[in-house]
Design an enzyme around this catalytic site. Structure first.
Site, PDB file in Angstrom:
ATOM      1  N   LYS A 269      48.296  36.876  26.459  1.00 45.68           N
ATOM      2  CA  LYS A 269      49.242  37.996  26.071  1.00 45.68           C
ATOM      3  C   LYS A 269      49.859  37.767  24.824  1.00 45.68           C
ATOM      4  CE  LYS A 269      50.766  38.644  30.917  1.00 45.68           C
ATOM      5  NZ  LYS A 269      50.308  39.969  30.931  1.00 45.68           N
TER       6      LYS A 269
ATOM      7  N   ARG B 224      45.512  41.481  40.537  1.00 46.52           N
ATOM      8  CA  ARG B 224      44.330  42.211  41.345  1.00 46.52           C
ATOM      9  C   ARG B 224      43.306  41.335  42.036  1.00 46.52           C
ATOM     10  NH1 ARG B 224      42.823  46.451  36.837  1.00 46.52           N
ATOM     11  NH2 ARG B 224      44.903  45.727  36.257  1.00 46.52           N
TER      12      ARG B 224
END
Length: 662
Positions: free
Chosen positions: A443, A517
């Protein structure tokens, strides 16, 4: 004598023969053996590699050797250092004893997380009986319902009404019932009604639920009483309640908590409400729940001098009905509200906790504690370790977990009602990434906030805690969290890796920062196939794209089942956890399954657009097509830049689970 001798040698920089050091520890069989060296050299400013295998930094470490302002030669410092030098290596608690809060040591992760406790204030419900009973309290809060306005004949007449006439109407109110009795007991002559009149422009006769007048001190029989009015809104018809289902109780509870927090030296508080509200179980539960959760303060990681004090003098709040009696159901509702607040507290605690405290091990410990404290043991806990997950083929979850410091923990809590038949079995899944660096697709922003990537797990576990106390009938609920971290090491998944989920689907990892996910895929298969849940909802801080679409106050809701969508919309309005149904656009599925792919699915869509939709579409591959399933992306509302964790989702889950048993 031995202590003085050793520290004398330390100051002089002299050697200490190993056999002499061994003789000091020989009599204590519980201490670890000391390695034999020809000699041990101590220097006054630095303790070099001691023969016992412990390296201490120059200037003495953060583990408190010695404490700041304490000289190395002081008796306290000598005792502290010797205790550490000869302590057991397996007992890390000795090194942690002087820390503000429990955390990891250099070599061992933290295995437990402290829980914040609700304030000790007791809340009760009773009939007021007389003004004298109300006057016993230090702080008196009087609920005022605004009079219903007459229906307007047309818009032109409404526009012709002058500002002066509006203010005159707002300032005209007659106190009745117990409020009128209180005014008389305080000396009469409009002493209370004038307070409303003076603040008519802002208070508007209580037309807005939760609005308040300034606190006023009234001296009665030589004692000062603090008095405040709280708005209850205008009485609503049944049709109005359907249009605006927000609870008056929640608004009053928040105003009450804020008032009690701002008023110092208040030990007792009386809240006067009309009998219609005091007998309403929904209003009482909401009032209690919001009152307690508003007074949340996370002091777990602060030293005593920095801790936030919350209504510290308040011992009791008594809700007094302006009627002859109160029902047992309404009294029980106050208790249920407090139990709900305890779940919301835990939700906030989990999201707020730093990663050096909260990892997969300490989250699993939290789940076990939820089961242990559940009423009558109505919740049981099962935690699957790495080997159990491998047996089930959970390759998607384990692929992400390979980068974690701690081993993955697949948490499964089961609630079964103590009495009655089970009408429905449901699954509730929360994303449990305890910290998300993004992995090798690291990130570039918001890194410090990535402890909130377990917001879905927090909502689910907080709800489980509340369910364990509330014990709703007719529903069996399974709370599931696949807990790990998304970190970087030599074993961590890299872009282009292909993982196999527990339903046999293969997934090409094109971006390691789309990891949530992957963990949810195996959790969904577990709920669908192994538990055989009849309906499934899942909460996760899944995408920044959802925040771009809906902002930071509203969660996105994706489901192909219209009945489930309607159900969750109703629950959202009831609890105040806002959701908005989003499209499951089948035409976007090609981004996951088509193109140049080496697996059944890609873990991200193509390009920068529609990321929240493609994430929701990805999850559809891990639940049976005909089974009601909803994905709720809570990335926005889970966190407030002003106050930290919001507790979002816990109430929504509790209310949804409760309704499944009706």
């Amino acid at each position: 004598g031995a202590v003085k001798m050793i520290f004398s040698l330390i100051r002089k920089g002299r050697s200490w023969p190993s056999r002499s050091l061994q003789s000091l520890s020989r009599n204590n069989t519980e201490r670890r053996s000391i390695s034999t060296h020809s000699s041990m050299h101590f220097k006054s400013t630095t303790l070099h590699s001691l023969a016992i295998g412990l390296v201490l930094p120059s200037g003495l470490s953060a583990f408190g050797l010695p404490r700041p302002g304490q000289s190395a030669s002081s008796p306290a410092a000598q005792s502290s250092l010797l205790r550490r030098l000869f302590s057991s290596s397996s007992d890390n608690e000795v090194l942690k004893k002087d820390q503000t809060f429990k955390t990891w040591s250099f070599s061992e992760p933290c295995t437990t997380m402290e829980w914040s406790t609700l304030i000790g204030t007791e809340m009760s419900l009773a009939a007021a009986e007389s003004a004298d009973k109300v006057m016993e309290a230090d702080l008196i809060v009087i609920g005022i319902e605004a009079p219903n306005k007459p229906e307007e004949e047309d818009e032109e007449e409404k526009e012709e009404e002058t500002e002066e006439e509006e203010e005159k109407a707002e300032s005209t109110i007659e106190l009745s019932g117990l409020a009128s009795d209180l005014e008389a007991a305080m000396g009469g002559e409009g002493i209370l009604s004038s307070l409303i009149a003076e603040n008519s422009k802002e208070f508007k006769n209580g037309a807005k639920a939760g609005s308040t007048t300034p606190t006023t001190r009234v001296v009665v029989n030589g004692k000062a009483k603090r008095v405040i009015f709280v708005g209850l809104g205008a009485p609503k018809s049944e049709e109005d309640k359907k249009k605006k289902p927000e609870s008056v109780g929640g608004a009053v509870g928040k105003a009450l908590a804020s008032t009690c927090q701002s008023q110092k030296k208040v030990e007792t508080c009386a809240v006067v409400l009309p009998e219609t509200l005091a007998s309403d179980t929904e209003v009482m539960q909401d009032l209690s729940a919001v009152f307690y959760q508003t007074l949340y303060a996370d002091n777990r990681y602060k030293s005593k001098s920095s801790q936030k004090k919350v209504a510290e003098d308040l011992s009791s709040v008594q809700v007094l009905s302006d009627g002859d009696s109160v029902s047992e159901d309404a009294q029980a509702a106050l208790v249920r509200g407090k139990q709900l607040a305890s779940g919301i507290f835990l939700t906030k605690d989990i999201v707020n906790a730093p990663h050096n405290v909260l990892n997969s091990l300490s989250l699993a410990d939290t789940a076990r504690r939820i089961a242990d404290e559940s009423t009558d043991g109505c919740i049981t806990c099962e935690v699957l370790d790495k080997d159990e997950c491998e047996k089930r083929g959970m390759g998607a979850f384990l692929g992400v977990a390979r980068g974690s410091e701690t081993e993955p923990q697949f948490i499964h809590l089961t609630y079964k009602p103590p009495t009655g038949d089970v009408k429905k079995k449901v699954g509730v899944i929360g994303k449990g990434l305890l910290f998300d660096t993004g992995g090798y697709n690291i990130k570039t922003q918001m890194m410090s906030l990535m402890k909130f990537d377990c917001g879905g797990a927090a909502a689910v576990l907080g709800a489980a805690r509340a369910i364990g106390a509330l014990q709703p009938e007719g529903v069996e609920a399974h709370f599931i969290v696949a807990a790990c971290e998304n970190m970087i090491n030599e074993k961590a998944v890299v872009p282009s890796d292909i993982l196999t989920a527990s339903n046999g689907k293969t997934i090409e990892v094109l971006n390691t920062d789309a990891e949530g996910r992957l963990t949810l895929a195996d959790a969904l298969v577990f709920a669908d196939k192994e538990i055989e849940a009849e309906s499934i909802i899942e909460l996760s801080t899944l995408t920044g794209a959802c925040m771009i679409s809906l902002g930071k106050s509203i969660a996105g809701l994706w489901t192909s089942d219209d009945d489930l969508a309607t159900e969750l919309d109703s629950v959202s309005k009831k609890t105040g956890d806002k959701t908005w149904r989003m499209p499951l656009a089948d035409e976007y599925m090609e981004q996951l399954t088509g193109g140049n792919s080496y697996a059944d699915l890609k873990n991200i869509g193509a390009g920068p657009y529609g990321g929240a939709i493609t994430a929701a579409l990805f999850l559809q591959h891990f639940v049976s097509k005909k089974k009601p399933f909803a994905h709720i992306d809570i990335a926005g509302p889970v966190w407030s830049d002003k106050s930290g964790a919001t507790g979002y989702g816990a109430q929504l889950v509790v209310e949804w689970v409760r309704r499944q048993g009706l």
